[in-house]
Design a protein around this motif. Structure first.
Motif, PDB file in Angstrom:
ATOM      1  N   GLU A 214      -1.440  -8.487 -46.043  1.00 59.12           N
ATOM      2  CA  GLU A 214      -2.712  -7.905 -46.480  1.00 59.12           C
ATOM      3  C   GLU A 214      -3.322  -8.681 -47.642  1.00 59.12           C
ATOM      4  O   GLU A 214      -4.546  -8.683 -47.816  1.00 59.12           O
ATOM      5  CB  GLU A 214      -2.510  -6.431 -46.875  1.00 59.12           C
ATOM      6  N   SER A 239      -7.698  -2.957 -53.582  1.00 55.72           N
ATOM      7  CA  SER A 239      -7.836  -2.960 -52.130  1.00 55.72           C
ATOM      8  C   SER A 239      -9.308  -3.036 -51.757  1.00 55.72           C
ATOM      9  O   SER A 239     -10.170  -2.412 -52.384  1.00 55.72           O
ATOM     10  CB  SER A 239      -7.220  -1.689 -51.534  1.00 55.72           C
ATOM     11  N   VAL A 244      -6.185   1.340 -47.194  1.00 52.27           N
ATOM     12  CA  VAL A 244      -4.996   0.548 -47.502  1.00 52.27           C
ATOM     13  C   VAL A 244      -4.736   0.631 -49.003  1.00 52.27           C
ATOM     14  O   VAL A 244      -5.486   0.053 -49.791  1.00 52.27           O
ATOM     15  CB  VAL A 244      -5.168  -0.921 -47.072  1.00 52.27           C
ATOM     16  N   THR A 249       1.078  -0.991 -50.781  1.00 50.68           N
ATOM     17  CA  THR A 249       1.166  -2.048 -49.770  1.00 50.68           C
ATOM     18  C   THR A 249       1.785  -3.306 -50.354  1.00 50.68           C
ATOM     19  O   THR A 249       2.585  -3.981 -49.695  1.00 50.68           O
ATOM     20  CB  THR A 249      -0.231  -2.357 -49.205  1.00 50.68           C
TER      21      THR A 249
END
Length: 356
Positions: A214, A239, A244, A249
């Motif tokens: 990501e 983010s 997300v 993450t």
């Protein structure tokens, strides 16, 4: 000699990856120098190499003149027109002067020049290959260590880690696997020189890009990094997708993503914090794990601030040897002064800068 030369050209092109044209150009230059060395420097000569047969021909080049003063460089108009009536003053005439034993005489002189050209081309090819890795992470193995550098085997070449780019107290024993950040690739007279770092904040950034898809694809952005190599880093993330979570993450399930980077950096601690647009919230996040009561900004300098924390959180906010506060200041680009709640008198205006 002709067949030997052709065979050598083929092998060099196949084994070394050096183009035949480059080697032929070097060979011609070497043969021209060899001829002039043995038969006189004061002449204008050209060398032709036949790529089909491998034969070499040497030509003395003379200019057509009315009156000859130097028969090494000039030919009379009368003699020139005896060869070809079309010659005029100012034209150039080629006379073949290839000695019968020229191949043997030239071989030794040509060998050194050719090998030098091959080395230059090999170095250039390596430089071009590794120049693409500048500002990227590479993996290698420690080759050796001296008082100035750690030498890292990167495949076709060694890179070096200078003292300032070595993590304090990190062991660099032979054959140890390392990931390194390429700070610069230089093309020197001695060949390519690759400068590496284990201390650059960019190494941390690139490792997260490798570990967290990501981050690599831009869903999560690393906004800033503050690092004290070998000890602790703080990384501010945000983010670009509301679905997300930035911190979760990045940390990964059961902290595995961060742990992989910690392991690569020999136990260097990683604090992942949420970047906030509001500087009050960002500064408060940067000082975690300490709690923050309020953030007050200086009227004289908006980049200076006073952070108020509970009395029992002061040492935590400052950190061991001031590290937590120091890293938070680097991360946020604010000069941070920390005081305990008991030493600060609040006004109604202060409440607007308090965390809820």
């Amino acid at each position: 000699m002709s067949q030997e030369v052709l065979q050598a050209l083929k092998l060099l092109e196949e084994d070394k990856g050096v183009k035949k044209e480059v080697i032929i150009d070097a060979l011609v230059q070497a043969l021209r120098a060899a001829y002039k060395k043995h038969y006189g420097q004061n002449q204008n000569v050209d060398v032709e190499f036949d790529e089909q047969t491998g034969e070499v021909h040497v030509y003395q080049i003379k200019e057509v003149v009315d009156q000859v003063f130097d028969n090494q460089l000039e030919v009379s108009i009368e003699d020139a027109q005896n060869i070809n009536k079309g010659y005029e003053v100012g034209d150039k005439v080629n006379f073949e002067v290839t000695p019968k034993n020229f191949g043997r005489l030239a071989a030794q002189s040509a060998k050194q020049v050719i090998f030098q050209k091959i080395r230059e081309e090999e170095r250039s090819a390596v430089f071009q290959e590794y120049a693409d890795y500048q500002h990227e992470v590479m993996q290698g193995f420690v080759q050796r260590v001296d008082n100035k550098f750690v030498y890292v085997n990167l495949g076709k070449i060694e890179g070096v880690i200078g003292k300032s780019d070595q993590i304090p107290n990190e062991s660099y024993e032979a054959n140890k696997r390392l990931k390194v950040y390429v700070t610069n690739v230089e093309n020197t007279t001695k060949g390519p020189r690759i400068l590496l770092s284990r201390t650059s904040p960019e190494l941390v950034k690139r490792l997260f890009e490798q570990e967290v898809p990501e981050i690599y694809n831009g869903t999560i952005e690393i906004v800033s990094i503050a690092r004290e190599p070998g000890d602790r880093s703080k990384i501010a993330v945000r983010s670009n997708d509301e679905n997300v979570p930035a911190v979760g993450t990045t940390v990964g399930q059961r902290g595995q993503r961060v742990q992989n980077i910690v392991d690569e950096l020999n136990g260097e601690n990683m604090d992942i914090i949420e970047w906030e647009k509001d500087p009050i919230d960002f500064i408060a996040n940067a000082l975690k794990p300490a709690d923050v009561i309020a953030v007050q900004f200086s009227e004289e300098d908006e980049k200076n601030c006073l952070v108020i924390v509970p009395d029992d959180q002061l040492s935590l906010a400052i950190g061991k040897r001031g590290q937590n506060a120091r890293l938070a200041a680097k991360l946020t680009n604010y000069k941070i002064d920390i005081k305990p709640e008991s030493e600060v008198e609040f006004t109604d205006d202060d409440n607007s800068d308090s965390e809820e």
